[in-house]
Design an enzyme around this catalytic site. Structure first.
Site, mmCIF file in Angstrom:
data_model
loop_
_atom_site.group_PDB
_atom_site.id
_atom_site.type_symbol
_atom_site.label_atom_id
_atom_site.label_comp_id
_atom_site.label_asym_id
_atom_site.label_seq_id
_atom_site.Cartn_x
_atom_site.Cartn_y
_atom_site.Cartn_z
ATOM 1 N N LYS A 39 -1.364 -11.315 10.905
ATOM 2 C CA LYS A 39 -1.523 -10.224 11.865
ATOM 3 C C LYS A 39 -2.126 -9.034 11.114
ATOM 4 O O LYS A 39 -1.425 -8.278 10.450
ATOM 5 C CB LYS A 39 -0.174 -9.862 12.490
ATOM 6 C CG LYS A 39 -0.274 -8.855 13.644
ATOM 7 C CD LYS A 39 -0.002 -7.468 13.137
ATOM 8 C CE LYS A 39 -0.386 -6.417 14.178
ATOM 9 N NZ LYS A 39 -0.679 -5.111 13.554
ATOM 10 N N PRO A 69 -1.741 -4.205 6.461
ATOM 11 C CA PRO A 69 -2.128 -2.853 6.869
ATOM 12 C C PRO A 69 -3.642 -2.689 6.899
ATOM 13 O O PRO A 69 -4.399 -3.608 6.582
ATOM 14 C CB PRO A 69 -1.521 -1.985 5.760
ATOM 15 C CG PRO A 69 -1.682 -2.850 4.534
ATOM 16 C CD PRO A 69 -1.495 -4.278 5.005
ATOM 17 N N GLU A 93 6.566 -4.756 1.178
ATOM 18 C CA GLU A 93 5.910 -3.796 0.272
ATOM 19 C C GLU A 93 5.688 -2.546 1.101
ATOM 20 O O GLU A 93 4.787 -2.495 1.939
ATOM 21 C CB GLU A 93 4.605 -4.397 -0.259
ATOM 22 C CG GLU A 93 4.044 -3.656 -1.458
ATOM 23 C CD GLU A 93 3.042 -2.596 -1.053
ATOM 24 O OE1 GLU A 93 3.464 -1.410 -1.014
ATOM 25 O OE2 GLU A 93 1.891 -2.916 -0.771
ATOM 26 N N CYS A 143 -0.600 3.019 -1.002
ATOM 27 C CA CYS A 143 0.842 3.163 -1.193
ATOM 28 C C CYS A 143 1.208 3.491 -2.637
ATOM 29 O O CYS A 143 2.329 3.913 -2.914
ATOM 30 C CB CYS A 143 1.557 1.888 -0.749
ATOM 31 S SG CYS A 143 0.870 0.402 -1.491
ATOM 32 N N GLU A 193 5.300 10.726 1.854
ATOM 33 C CA GLU A 193 3.976 10.245 1.480
ATOM 34 C C GLU A 193 2.919 10.921 2.342
ATOM 35 O O GLU A 193 2.900 10.755 3.555
ATOM 36 C CB GLU A 193 3.948 8.726 1.690
ATOM 37 C CG GLU A 193 2.908 7.987 0.918
ATOM 38 C CD GLU A 193 3.089 6.475 1.038
ATOM 39 O OE1 GLU A 193 2.657 5.760 0.120
ATOM 40 O OE2 GLU A 193 3.664 5.999 2.041
#
Length: 495
Positions: free
Chosen positions: A189, A164, A264, A298, A395
């Site tokens: 990636k 991310p 995750e 997160c 979230e």
């Protein structure tokens, strides 16, 4: 472009760490069709550089490169792989300032946090270098006298690592370090929003002598790259950090070739403050757990549950501490909160706050865009939040701290567990007995007691329920990249 940003870019170019191409088979390459995407500084909106917009073809090339390199890399001794990783770690630390500035430039977090991420991220490479030499098998007592039974641990194979934008270095090293230590090769990636840090780290892996093809980096069209990784029979594992929605798609896609997956995913972290908590410790811990990286992690405290006896004191002290947070460009001295990553992130925060207010919540502090403009948002505290509000259910991924009141320990546990997520939780109490009871009852993969920042390379990181599968970091994270093979030797009594 600001003078500071221009100076940073110039320094990065001089150091050779500002890469703007993908890495396949040890070579820096453009997209086959020459298409590019812009990488922007979220603090200003200005373009830093254009990078290739890669897709399926480039990803297949990277997979082939990793597959070819796997056979030689996996045959190296653990000691040899350890030395390569240690050299990579040394280079990451030697270039700590450059990498920290690059993270702030493309991601926006304050420079102090970026430098902390470099230390944290490099720690996974160091730990993996050490742990590479400790991948042990087993000898099993045989059931028959002429047999010998043993267990080997062998590398999974080619790994697709999808990372991310919120931790553009650490979320990559946390995957790549153990993968390489175990003998796997990787296709990375990174997020198309923050690919530059990944490319700089890959450049340093080459300088460390890690052979071509062991580390590959592609970026661009996320869907096409993901489809290529999922459909390839040469890719044996997918490791992903990101949203639960995307994680579910990857999990479903991996079924076609029965790949191993580590996921995750999103969280909805409760931060529980009991009446018997040390108020100063609770405020400091909740502040760190909530507002680090502008609330874009997160494991951020997504809900602050406060017991009724301390609610008013905590709300006042916490709001005062939040009010003192300085907002601005991450390169500015003293800044504690930078911009959100993009306009969509700001709009999400706004929609959550609007929903909460419409259902009776009260803005105690902030609650609107910052006067700096762009994607800056005021550090916000919301009171009288209820479980049915979006702030409690999903979230927010922004600098918003919702306060929820509870009366009993049992109620706090019920509220905390009333979610599909189960990544991180935080508890503030001075009772040893309560800390044990509550941490055991919480349905979360990580629990911090009287501490708001708990992640470390030496401990397992991962969630339960819909927050993911598997663990990263620690000795437990190594097992995610290993297959277990049982071998039986027969006729041991014959000549």
């Amino acid at each position: 472009m600001s003078t500071e940003a221009e100076n940073v870019i110039a320094r990065l170019k001089n150091s050779g760490l500002l890469r703007s191409q993908g890495l396949i088979a040890g070579k820096w390459v453009d997209a086959h069709d020459r298409k590019t995407i812009k990488v922007c500084n979220p603090a200003t909106g200005e373009v830093i550089v254009d990078v290739p917009c890669m897709g399926q073809k480039e990803t297949n090339d990277a997979i082939s490169s990793a597959y070819e390199a796997f056979y030689s890399w996996s045959k190296l001794t653990a000691t040899e792989r350890s030395k390569y990783l240690r050299k990579w770690y040394d280079l990451l630390i030697a270039h700590k300032e450059d990498l920290g500035q690059l993270i702030t430039l493309e991601q926006g977090k304050p420079l102090k946090e970026s430098l902390g991420e470099v230390i944290y991220g490099a720690g996974f490479i160091e730990f993996s270098a050490e742990e590479a030499k400790r991948i042990y098998g087993d000898i099993i007592p045989a059931t028959l006298p002429d047999r010998r039974l043993f267990v080997l641990k062998q590398p999974v194979g080619v790994v697709g690592a999808i990372a991310p934008w919120n931790f553009p270095l650490a979320m990559i090293t946390r995957k790549v370090g153990p993968a390489l230590a175990c003998g796997c090769t990787v296709v990375i990636k990174p997020s198309e929003l923050t690919p530059l840090t990944a490319l700089a780290a890959a450049e340093l892996s080459l300088q460390a002598g890690i052979p071509p093809g062991v580390v590959n980096v592609v970026m661009g069209n996320a869907a096409d790259i993901g489809d290529a990784l999922l459909s390839s029979t040469q890719v044996r594992k997918i490791t992903f950090t990101g949203s639960t929605a995307v994680g579910k798609k990857l999990m479903a896609g991996a079924a076609g070739t029965v790949k191993r997956v580590s996921l995750e995913l999103g969280g909805n972290a409760p931060c529980i403050v009991f009446d018997d908590a040390d108020l100063d410790v609770a405020v400091k811990g909740a502040l760190a757990a909530k507002f680090r990286n502008s609330g874009q992690t997160c494991v951020c405290a997504n809900r602050v549950l406060v017991q009724e006896g301390i609610y008013e004191k905590f709300a006042n002290a916490f709001s005062k501490a939040v009010q003192n947070l300085q907002v601005g460009d991450g390169f500015t001295e003293g800044v504690a909160q930078g911009p959100l990553i993009n306009e969509a992130a700001v709009q999400k925060v706004e929609s959550f706050i609007k929903d909460a207010i419409s259902k009776g919540a009260k803005v105690l502090l902030g609650g609107k865009r910052h006067s700096l403009g762009m994607t800056y948002y005021e550090p916000t505290v919301i009171g009288d939040v209820k479980s049915e509000m979006l702030l409690s259910r999903e979230e927010v991924f922004g600098p918003v701290a919702p306060l929820l009141l509870f009366k009993t320990e049992e109620e706090a546990i019920r509220l905390a567990n009333d979610t599909n997520a189960g990544l991180a939780a935080y508890v503030f109490t001075n009772s040893i007995q309560r800390s044990w009871r509550v941490s055991e009852a919480l349905e979360y993969g990580l629990v911090g007691i009287n501490e708001g920042i708990i992640s470390t390379e030496v401990a397992p990181f991962g969630g339960v329920k819909q927050s993911g599968l598997g663990r990263e970091g620690s000795k437990y994270g190594m097992d995610e990249y290993l297959e277990i093979k049982y071998v039986c030797l027969g006729n041991m009594n014959s000549n």
